[in-house]
Each structure stands twice: as structure tokens, then as C-alpha cells.
Design an enzyme around this catalytic site. Structure first.
Site, PDB file in Angstrom:
ATOM      1  N   ASP A  24       9.542 113.176 135.925  1.00 55.61           N
ATOM      2  CA  ASP A  24      10.833 113.196 134.936  1.00 55.61           C
ATOM      3  C   ASP A  24      11.206 114.759 134.738  1.00 55.61           C
ATOM      4  OD1 ASP A  24      12.702 112.968 132.614  1.00 55.61           O
ATOM      5  OD2 ASP A  24      12.005 110.782 132.597  1.00 55.61           O
ATOM      6  N   ASP A  78      13.410 116.962 139.414  1.00 56.40           N
ATOM      7  CA  ASP A  78      14.664 116.663 139.475  1.00 56.40           C
ATOM      8  C   ASP A  78      14.905 115.975 140.907  1.00 56.40           C
ATOM      9  OD1 ASP A  78      17.343 116.700 139.504  1.00 56.40           O
ATOM     10  OD2 ASP A  78      17.673 118.746 139.321  1.00 56.40           O
ATOM     11  N   VAL A  79      15.350 114.484 140.518  1.00 54.04           N
ATOM     12  CA  VAL A  79      15.588 113.668 141.487  1.00 54.04           C
ATOM     13  C   VAL A  79      16.688 114.066 142.801  1.00 54.04           C
ATOM     14  CG1 VAL A  79      14.378 111.844 140.425  1.00 54.04           C
ATOM     15  CG2 VAL A  79      16.882 112.202 140.284  1.00 54.04           C
ATOM     16  N   CYS A 125      13.068 104.610 138.532  1.00 57.67           N
ATOM     17  CA  CYS A 125      13.854 104.512 137.255  1.00 57.67           C
ATOM     18  C   CYS A 125      14.839 105.644 136.705  1.00 57.67           C
ATOM     19  CB  CYS A 125      12.740 104.054 136.037  1.00 57.67           C
ATOM     20  SG  CYS A 125      11.893 102.629 136.346  1.00 57.67           S
ATOM     21  N   TYR A 178      29.243 104.609 137.796  1.00 53.52           N
ATOM     22  CA  TYR A 178      28.096 103.855 137.465  1.00 53.52           C
ATOM     23  C   TYR A 178      27.874 102.826 138.390  1.00 53.52           C
ATOM     24  CZ  TYR A 178      23.889 101.749 135.373  1.00 53.52           C
ATOM     25  OH  TYR A 178      22.798 100.966 134.814  1.00 53.52           O
ATOM     26  N   PHE A 188      19.392  96.147 128.475  1.00 54.84           N
ATOM     27  CA  PHE A 188      18.106  96.148 128.024  1.00 54.84           C
ATOM     28  C   PHE A 188      18.084  97.212 126.870  1.00 54.84           C
ATOM     29  CE2 PHE A 188      17.233  93.730 131.590  1.00 54.84           C
ATOM     30  CZ  PHE A 188      15.806  93.240 131.413  1.00 54.84           C
ATOM     31  N   THR A 206      16.927  99.819 125.929  1.00 57.52           N
ATOM     32  CA  THR A 206      16.520 101.305 126.128  1.00 57.52           C
ATOM     33  C   THR A 206      17.190 102.473 125.223  1.00 57.52           C
ATOM     34  OG1 THR A 206      18.490 101.757 127.598  1.00 57.52           O
ATOM     35  CG2 THR A 206      16.691 100.901 128.643  1.00 57.52           C
TER      36      THR A 206
END
Length: 253
Positions: free
Chosen positions: A36, A57-58, A84, A159, A192, A194
Site C-alpha cells: 500500500d 505505488d501501484v 484491491c 471509475y 460494500f 468500505t
């Protein structure tokens, strides 16, 4: 594949679906690496479950490569990936202030789609060299899309497009890796509980949850984690996008 004893990488693991999934994998006996940008949050979860946290950092190739390499050094190359990490900002294509800034759209696609691909390619590259398990299986790569990929609402163009890209990545990736025994499956969650949702006023949460046919209310992240474990254990699940939404079909707005 039996989870026990195998190395797993979870992105977006500091909170939300990622944190719950990391806990579930660890409870099932996996050696979990939690990736993360918020490495302090990931470290807190890691300390709780006996995992290892790594800053990642993806969207950055070097950052992701370093994190996956560090995870492999700690636990061995991962057989399991659960992507995720993601963001869900709202914004119309043309709003009151004019067209949406292109950079806003680009950022969502980079994190949700390119970030997913980034970790997919890196974990897969390590898994192809592992010894095959029962039925020739070497690994399982699980991505996270959204029902917005199919039911995108007004204000969700970036998104929805990014998550549709994740859904579209599933089959070609599964076909490519079939020859080496690596499965690719995507989960498309509905609404969800979250941190993003739980930060909304209770009346808003209740209103949104009431739109879910059954079971009504916000989804429990534990249900997502249970599906992850089932996918890992069920070798016939491959190349599929699984909606996890209580039969919800979102309205235009």
C-alpha cells in the site's frame, strides 16, 4: 490450491477490502505481503496477522518492482495475488465548471487499471518459475473490478471505464497463463462497507443499502474475502468476472 503455506500479495491492504482479505489469507495459513502507499496502515494490519508490509505505488513501475521483490525475499515468489488498490472519485464528463480535467480521468485509469496490470505482470513473472502443484497449478491472480463496469452511473465515467478495463483484462490474461497453470479471476463487487462508504452519513448509507435486493444493506467485506478464498481453492474458476452484489443493478443516477 490450498492456501496454507503459500506466499500471497495483497494490494490496497492498509484498509477496506484489502485489509480484510489479508486477514483472511493469513488466518488460512498464507504468508501475506501487504502492499500500500499508506505503508503505516499496512504495517498495522501486518503486525496484527504476522505478515509483512511494503510501501508500493501501484502506478509506478519501480515502486511496484521493488515491493514485489521485497515480498519475494521475505516469503518466496507469490503464488497468490489479490489486487484491491483503487480509487472511486465522482465527476461528470462536463460539469458546472466545464469539461472534466483530463488529468482527473487519467489518474483513475492509472490507479485502477494500469496499477492492476502492473502487479499482475510482476507477480505472474515470479509465479511462472514455481514448481507446479496439484493439477499443474502454479498460481492464482485475483483482480477487483466493480459492478460499475456494467452499470456505471452518471458521475462515474472514469471509475466505470477503469473497472471495465479490469474486467476486459481477465480473459486474455487467463488464456495467456493457462499454459503455465496460472489462473486469473476478477471479482466485481457491488456496494460494500468500505471506509469510503462508512464515512458517509448514516442516512446516506441506509438509503444506498436499501437499493440492494438481497441481502439488503451494504456488503460485508468478509463476503469478499470468503469469495477470494473460494476462488483460490476452486481450480475450475478461471477467466471469469464474478459479480458480488446481492442482485443489485444500479440506476442511472
Amino acid at each position: 490450491m490450498d492456501v496454507k503455506g503459500h506466499a500471497a500479495v495483497v494490494t490496497g491492504a492498509a484498509s477496506g477490502l484489502g485489509a480484510v482479505t489479508a486477514r483472511a489469507l493469513a488466518a488460512a495459513g498464507a504468508k501475506v505481503a501487504l502492499l500500500d502507499r499508506e505503508v503505516e496502515g499496512a504495517a498495522r494490519v501486518a503486525a496484527e496477522i504476522g505478515g509483512q508490509a511494503f510501501a508500493c505505488d501501484v502506478v509506478d513501475a519501480a515502486s511496484a518492482e521493488a515491493a514485489v521483490a521485497a515480498a519475494a525475499a521475505a516469503h518466496g515468489p507469490a503464488r497468490i495475488l489479490v489486487n484491491c488498490a483503487g480509487v472511486a472519485p465522482a465527476g461528470r464528463i462536463v460539469g458546472r465548471k466545464g469539461p472534466q480535467p483530463l488529468e482527473d480521468f487519467r489518474r483513475v485509469v492509472e490507479i485502477n487499471l494500469i496499477g492492476t496490470f502492473n502487479l499482475l505482470r510482476l507477480v505472474a513473472a515470479g509465479a511462472v518459475g514455481l514448481e507446479p502443484l496439484a493439477r499443474g497449478e502454479r498460481g492464482v491472480l485475483i483482480n477487483t473490478a466493480s459492478i460499475a463496469a456494467y452499470d456505471g452511473q452518471v458521475g462515474q465515467p472514469a471509475y466505470a471505464a477503469s473497472k471495465a478495463g479490469v474486467a476486459g483484462l481477465t480473459l486474455p490474461a487467463a488464456r495467456e497463463f493457462a499454459g503455465v497453470g496460472i489462473r486469473v479471476v476478477t471479482i466485481a463487487p457491488g456496494i460494500f462497507a468500505t471506509p469510503m462508504m462508512l464515512n458517509m452519513p448514516q442516512e446516506v448509507q441506509d438509503s444506498i443499502g436499501a437499493t440492494v435486493p438481497f441481502p439488503p444493506g451494504l456488503g460485508d467485506p468478509e463476503d469478499y474475502a470468503r469469495l477470494v478464498l473460494h476462488i483460490i481453492g476452486n481450480t475450475m474458476l478461471n477467466g471469469e468476472v464474478i459479480r458480488l452484489d446481492g442482485a443489485l443493478r444500479m440506476a442511472p443516477k
